[in-house]
Design a protein around this motif. Sequence first.
Motif, short mmCIF file in Angstrom:
data_model
loop_
_atom_site.label_atom_id
_atom_site.label_comp_id
_atom_site.label_asym_id
_atom_site.label_seq_id
_atom_site.Cartn_x
_atom_site.Cartn_y
_atom_site.Cartn_z
N ASP A 118 0.83 -1.20 0.00
CA ASP A 118 0.00 0.00 0.00
C ASP A 118 0.87 1.25 0.00
O ASP A 118 0.62 2.21 -0.74
N SER A 119 1.89 1.26 0.83
CA SER A 119 2.76 2.43 0.94
C SER A 119 3.48 2.71 -0.38
O SER A 119 3.59 3.87 -0.80
N VAL A 120 3.95 1.66 -1.04
CA VAL A 120 4.63 1.82 -2.33
C VAL A 120 3.67 2.35 -3.38
O VAL A 120 3.99 3.28 -4.13
N MET A 121 2.47 1.78 -3.43
CA MET A 121 1.51 2.18 -4.45
C MET A 121 0.96 3.59 -4.22
O MET A 121 0.64 4.30 -5.17
N ILE A 129 5.05 5.03 -16.09
CA ILE A 129 3.64 5.16 -16.46
C ILE A 129 2.85 3.95 -16.00
O ILE A 129 1.73 4.07 -15.46
N ALA A 130 3.41 2.75 -16.21
CA ALA A 130 2.72 1.52 -15.83
C ALA A 130 2.49 1.46 -14.32
O ALA A 130 1.43 1.02 -13.87
N LEU A 131 3.46 1.90 -13.54
CA LEU A 131 3.31 1.87 -12.08
C LEU A 131 2.24 2.86 -11.62
O LEU A 131 1.46 2.56 -10.70
N VAL A 132 2.18 4.03 -12.24
CA VAL A 132 1.13 4.99 -11.90
C VAL A 132 -0.24 4.40 -12.23
O VAL A 132 -1.17 4.46 -11.41
N ALA A 133 -0.37 3.81 -13.42
CA ALA A 133 -1.65 3.23 -13.83
C ALA A 133 -2.04 2.07 -12.92
O ALA A 133 -3.19 1.96 -12.48
#
Length: 285
Positions: free
Chosen positions: A80-83, A192-196
């Motif tokens: 959760d913290s990473v995301m 971009i993929a991590l943000v999405a």
Amino acid sequence: MNWRPVLRPLQTHRLKRLLAWLGDARRRGLEFPLLAALGILGSAWLFLGVLEDVATSDPLVDVDVIVHGVLQQLRTPSMDSVMVAMTELGDVQVVLPVVAASLAWFLWHRLWRTSLYWLAAIAVAELLVKVLKFALHRSRPGLLYDGLESFAFPSGHATMSVVAYGFLAFLVGRKQGAAVRFLIATTATLGIALVALSRLYLGVHWASDVIAGASFGLAWAGALAMAYAYATDEDIKPNQLSIVLMATLLLSGAWHIRQHHGRDSLRYAPLATSSEAGLAMPLGS
């Protein structure tokens, strides 16, 4: 309103026109434009297809519910913290400084055409996101936003991340060597993929919201990149610009995460926890 009779002819008409152009490009030996145009076509087709499914409540909506439920079952405090940090890199508090720094650079160096392309990229993407949110009124999985931002489709984070970071990656890398271009493209794609993905993981968007936002962003940024490549050869001083962009991204990102990570961690907590905290604050899209 039944959107199907409107969307299907639009898709078919655009497909026929673009296929005719691709055939002509192929005959003239333009291999790179052909591949780029196919990518743009695929992204645009995917966006229109998802838009149709959402507007007509096709089975894709059921898939959205399943994906959302699975991801919420996989959540852990550490992830959760990473995301939350990843989603904060797509917040307006980070994207806007990058957009402003880029525009300032282009104007300072009198790159007038580049400035116009950049403004068009950002303005059209932002406008379309707002118009679709207002037109479709699709509810988010959770009540975390107010006003227009309470609507889910399409994901503003996914759209703007693809357009802003993707188009900048193109500008910085277009005249670099193959290895450098690959590194720039890989880095931008990963970010971009991590943000999405963070939008899905945190439960603030349905999968179709993110797919539609990313596919439109890719089609729009790709179309602009192709037009830019043939319309102008302005020297943007990519090495210097990349330093400015990285510094802006790191500084604005670090400041935003430091200032808001604790509050956002509570805000994006799993439903039971966030309900107990009574958090439903508006902050971005």
